[in-house]
Design a protein around this motif. Structure first.
Motif, PDB file in Angstrom:
ATOM      1  N   GLU A 103      -4.105 -10.499  -1.480  1.00 51.86           N
ATOM      2  CA  GLU A 103      -5.643  -9.981  -1.261  1.00 51.86           C
ATOM      3  C   GLU A 103      -5.839  -8.690  -2.415  1.00 51.86           C
ATOM      4  O   GLU A 103      -5.641  -8.657  -3.943  1.00 51.86           O
ATOM      5  N   SER A 120      -0.928  -8.364  -4.339  1.00 52.73           N
ATOM      6  CA  SER A 120      -2.083  -7.322  -4.049  1.00 52.73           C
ATOM      7  C   SER A 120      -2.591  -6.114  -5.399  1.00 52.73           C
ATOM      8  O   SER A 120      -2.284  -6.817  -6.599  1.00 52.73           O
ATOM      9  N   TYR A 144       1.916  -5.882  -7.444  1.00 49.76           N
ATOM     10  CA  TYR A 144       1.136  -5.496  -8.046  1.00 49.76           C
ATOM     11  C   TYR A 144       0.631  -5.659  -9.178  1.00 49.76           C
ATOM     12  O   TYR A 144      -0.368  -6.067 -10.033  1.00 49.76           O
TER      13      TYR A 144
END
Length: 213
Positions: A103, A120, A144
């Protein structure tokens, strides 16, 4: 039928049960070795989610989803219930499967995600072309930051936005939960003699040139 302008696939009227703005795709021609003309694929929001070049084997299988501005191309694929959304870019042979999710601005290049792995933020999951190391995300891990090379992130491991794990060695780095370990490459513990024949030939060449070692 949704109007499409490419020769690779069409977007059908088959809507996703939970997200009706997503529609299944259908191949208009064979795509690679696994997709035949007429086969149904996963779900997209628009043509902007999946590469349309007929020579590109990128595909969305099963009930996988590419939505928003997410883009899948260059022989990458989504399988199972995988989701690529927001502005995620899945490319260069990457494979997402299981319930994995990419995402935000996540970028996968030659990587693998499975289980409930999450990429992410500005995550970068990148294959190393020099060592041929492929990052693999599995379990419930969340990334991340940046992962590059032969790195396996699994279990409940979390890689924060500021973290970079780059492996340019012949070993495998394993990040699982809070623990980190190394799997040594095959033959790394074995000592091997120098190639005597090569050394001998080099000596003969040097002597011909009048150089003594």
């Amino acid at each position: 039928m949704i109007k499409t302008s490419n020769l690779k696939y069409e977007i059908t009227d088959i809507a996703h049960e939970e997200y009706p703005f997503l529609r299944r795709i259908r191949a208009l021609r064979d795509v690679g070795d696994q997709v035949k003309a007429g086969d149904l694929g996963g779900f997209v929001e628009s043509e902007s989610n999946l590469g349309t070049d007929p020579s590109d084997c990128a595909w969305i299988f099963d009930d996988a989803i590419a939505a928003g501005d997410a883009y899948v191309d260059r022989d990458a694929c989504l399988r199972g219930d995988a989701i690529a959304c927001d502005r995620a870019y899945i490319s260069k042979g990457s494979v997402m499967s299981g319930h994995s999710r990419a995402e935000d601005n996540a970028y996968l290049r030659g990587a693998s995600m499975t289980g409930k792995a999450l990429a992410s933020g500005n995550a970068q999951i990148i294959h190393d072309p020099h060592t041929m190391g492929t990052p693999i995300l599995s379990g419930n891990c969340k990334v991340y930051g940046t992962i590059q090379g032969d790195v396996r992130v699994t279990g409940s491991a979390v890689i924060l936005p500021c973290e970079e794990v780059r492996n340019d060695t012949r070993d495998t780095f394993v990040l699982s939960g809070k623990s980190r370990s190394v799997i040594r490459g095959i033959g790394r513990e074995t000592l091997k003699p120098l190639q005597k024949e090569v050394s001998h030939m080099k000596t003969k060449t040097l002597k011909k040139r009048g150089v003594e070692r």
